[in-house]
Design an enzyme around this catalytic site. Structure first.
Site, PDB file in Angstrom:
ATOM      1  N   LYS A  23       1.266  -1.047   0.029  1.00 38.75           N
ATOM      2  CA  LYS A  23       0.293  -0.567  -0.069  1.00 38.75           C
ATOM      3  C   LYS A  23       0.966   1.567   0.182  1.00 38.75           C
ATOM      4  O   LYS A  23       0.661   2.282  -0.429  1.00 38.75           O
ATOM      5  CB  LYS A  23      -0.516   0.146   1.268  1.00 38.75           C
ATOM      6  CG  LYS A  23      -1.869  -0.726   0.988  1.00 38.75           C
ATOM      7  CD  LYS A  23      -3.009  -0.931   2.501  1.00 38.75           C
ATOM      8  CE  LYS A  23      -3.689  -1.744   2.289  1.00 38.75           C
ATOM      9  NZ  LYS A  23      -5.227  -1.787   3.473  1.00 38.75           N
TER      10      LYS A  23
ATOM     11  N   GLU B 212     -10.070  -0.916  17.482  1.00 44.30           N
ATOM     12  CA  GLU B 212     -10.436  -1.545  16.924  1.00 44.30           C
ATOM     13  C   GLU B 212     -11.394  -0.874  15.722  1.00 44.30           C
ATOM     14  O   GLU B 212     -12.022   0.419  16.246  1.00 44.30           O
ATOM     15  CB  GLU B 212     -11.802  -1.864  17.730  1.00 44.30           C
ATOM     16  CG  GLU B 212     -12.219  -3.210  18.215  1.00 44.30           C
ATOM     17  CD  GLU B 212     -12.700  -3.811  18.723  1.00 44.30           C
ATOM     18  OE1 GLU B 212     -13.839  -4.075  19.300  1.00 44.30           O
ATOM     19  OE2 GLU B 212     -12.822  -2.982  20.009  1.00 44.30           O
TER      20      GLU B 212
ATOM     21  N   ASP C 100      -9.865   1.604   3.960  1.00 41.64           N
ATOM     22  CA  ASP C 100     -10.682   0.088   4.478  1.00 41.64           C
ATOM     23  C   ASP C 100     -10.507  -0.346   3.046  1.00 41.64           C
ATOM     24  O   ASP C 100     -11.514   0.886   2.558  1.00 41.64           O
ATOM     25  CB  ASP C 100     -11.199   0.648   5.408  1.00 41.64           C
ATOM     26  CG  ASP C 100     -11.490  -0.540   6.414  1.00 41.64           C
ATOM     27  OD1 ASP C 100     -10.735  -1.141   6.758  1.00 41.64           O
ATOM     28  OD2 ASP C 100     -12.635  -0.875   5.934  1.00 41.64           O
TER      29      ASP C 100
ATOM     30  N   TYR D  45      -8.825 -12.064  -1.358  1.00 42.64           N
ATOM     31  CA  TYR D  45      -9.724 -12.540  -2.407  1.00 42.64           C
ATOM     32  C   TYR D  45      -9.825 -12.529  -3.782  1.00 42.64           C
ATOM     33  O   TYR D  45     -10.916 -12.946  -4.548  1.00 42.64           O
ATOM     34  CB  TYR D  45     -11.582 -12.792  -1.945  1.00 42.64           C
ATOM     35  CG  TYR D  45     -11.486 -12.522  -0.020  1.00 42.64           C
ATOM     36  CD1 TYR D  45     -12.230 -13.859   0.051  1.00 42.64           C
ATOM     37  CD2 TYR D  45     -11.472 -11.279   0.832  1.00 42.64           C
ATOM     38  CE1 TYR D  45     -12.080 -13.571   1.522  1.00 42.64           C
ATOM     39  CE2 TYR D  45     -12.142 -11.450   1.666  1.00 42.64           C
ATOM     40  CZ  TYR D  45     -12.444 -12.458   2.249  1.00 42.64           C
ATOM     41  OH  TYR D  45     -12.620 -13.033   3.587  1.00 42.64           O
TER      42      TYR D  45
ATOM     43  N   HIS E 183     -10.386  -0.636  -6.734  1.00 45.30           N
ATOM     44  CA  HIS E 183     -11.617   0.483  -5.851  1.00 45.30           C
ATOM     45  C   HIS E 183     -10.111   1.131  -5.255  1.00 45.30           C
ATOM     46  O   HIS E 183      -9.817   1.855  -5.059  1.00 45.30           O
ATOM     47  CB  HIS E 183     -11.959  -0.658  -4.566  1.00 45.30           C
ATOM     48  CG  HIS E 183     -11.261  -2.152  -4.325  1.00 45.30           C
ATOM     49  ND1 HIS E 183      -9.838  -2.585  -5.411  1.00 45.30           N
ATOM     50  CD2 HIS E 183     -10.631  -2.300  -2.855  1.00 45.30           C
ATOM     51  CE1 HIS E 183      -9.548  -3.799  -4.586  1.00 45.30           C
ATOM     52  NE2 HIS E 183      -9.373  -3.549  -3.739  1.00 45.30           N
TER      53      HIS E 183
HETATM   54  P1  IMP Z   1      -8.053  -3.698   4.979  1.00 43.87           P
HETATM   55  O1  IMP Z   1      -8.131  -3.367   4.183  1.00 43.87           O
HETATM   56  O2  IMP Z   1      -6.348  -3.945   4.949  1.00 43.87           O
HETATM   57  O3  IMP Z   1      -8.229  -3.779   6.615  1.00 43.87           O
HETATM   58  O4  IMP Z   1      -8.911  -5.423   4.736  1.00 43.87           O
HETATM   59  C1  IMP Z   1      -8.969  -5.290   4.087  1.00 43.87           C
HETATM   60  C2  IMP Z   1      -9.161  -7.177   3.231  1.00 43.87           C
HETATM   61  O5  IMP Z   1     -10.371  -7.000   2.304  1.00 43.87           O
HETATM   62  C3  IMP Z   1      -7.743  -7.874   2.915  1.00 43.87           C
HETATM   63  O6  IMP Z   1      -7.281  -8.313   4.326  1.00 43.87           O
HETATM   64  C4  IMP Z   1      -8.750  -8.754   2.190  1.00 43.87           C
HETATM   65  O7  IMP Z   1      -8.943 -10.408   2.534  1.00 43.87           O
HETATM   66  C5  IMP Z   1      -9.667  -7.780   1.485  1.00 43.87           C
HETATM   67  N1  IMP Z   1      -9.162  -7.117  -0.208  1.00 43.87           N
HETATM   68  C6  IMP Z   1      -8.892  -5.486   0.147  1.00 43.87           C
HETATM   69  N2  IMP Z   1      -8.732  -5.434  -0.953  1.00 43.87           N
HETATM   70  C7  IMP Z   1      -8.367  -6.179  -1.657  1.00 43.87           C
HETATM   71  C8  IMP Z   1      -7.985  -6.501  -2.920  1.00 43.87           C
HETATM   72  O8  IMP Z   1      -7.665  -6.082  -4.392  1.00 43.87           O
HETATM   73  N3  IMP Z   1      -7.865  -8.111  -3.070  1.00 43.87           N
HETATM   74  C9  IMP Z   1      -8.502  -9.062  -3.328  1.00 43.87           C
HETATM   75  N4  IMP Z   1      -8.463  -8.375  -1.639  1.00 43.87           N
HETATM   76  C10 IMP Z   1      -8.402  -7.404  -1.094  1.00 43.87           C
END
Ligand code: IMP
Length: 207
Positions: free
Chosen positions: A13, A41, A76, A161, A187
């Protein structure tokens, strides 16, 4: 130069954000580099709320250190599957437990969708990016990548995913397409580019 602290510990990121914001007059630091780590949290029910929770937590740590004149950015994201009432949604990272492998999580989602016809397998990745300016002003941008859930786990390029998600306009999963191509349609890429537009306007006005 004004500092921007990113509320993440994820190196990928950081790289993507540094690339997209490269020509903004900002010194971009991870929360670790800034000595402002926070792990609040995520109690929100929307991606927007959770990204704000993360940004506010880092802002608070920075303010306590006397470094409140810093921009803070947090994101997020997650996957919404329409046939599952938009699950796993904001629980995407926590679905079936943080330590469960994505092979197991993806297989479980495919099983839940067994028998669901093609036109009802619609899904999207969502990303909300929050920014807090030094004066406390908050704003949030959202980006989505629409698509559908396939019938198998496929591809090695992505994470999470990606192996079960087929973006609109493609016949293969987002773990099959190249990372550079995914960044153009993802996204996160869309939300970051919208944030770039907003910030470049604001930073120009101030200088
Ligand atoms: P966070 O935004 O780091 O809290 O994590 C969001 C969660 O959504 C990740 O651990 C993945 O499981 C899923 N996720 C978010 N963006 C992607 C993507 O571009 N590809 C696959 N999984 C995603």
């Amino acid at each position: 130069m004004m500092k921007m602290v990113i509320a993440t510990g994820n190196g990928n990121k950081m790289r993507e954000i540094r690339e997209i914001f490269a020509d903004l007059p900002l010194e971009i630091l991870s929360m670790k580099e800034a000595g402002a780590e926070a792990d609040p949290e995520e109690t929100g029910t929307t991606f927007e709320e959770n990204s704000l929770i993360k940004a506010r937590a880092v802002k608070e740590v920075l303010a306590a250190k006397g470094a409140g004149d810093t921009l803070v950015l947090a994101d997020d994201s997650g996957l919404e599957i329409d046939a599952l009432d938009k699950a796993p949604g904001v629980l995407s990272a926590r679905f079936m437990g943080h330590d469960t492998s994505y092979d197991v999580k993806n297989a479980a989602l495919l099983e839940k969708l067994e028998g669901v016809p093609e036109e009802k397998r619609t899904a999207r990745f969502v990303c909300a990016i929050s920014c807090i300016l030094p004066d406390g002003t908050e704003f949030v941008k959202r980006g989505t990548m629409e698509g559908k859930i396939g019938h198998e786990i496929a591809g090695e390029n992505g994470f999470g995913y990606d192996p079960i998600f087929i973006p609109d306009g493609y016949t293969v999963s987002s773990a099959v397409i190249s990372p550079d191509e995914k960044n153009l349609i993802s996204h996160r890429g869309k939300a970051l580019r919208a944030m770039y537009q907003e910030l470049s306007g604001k930073l120009k006005k101030e200088s």
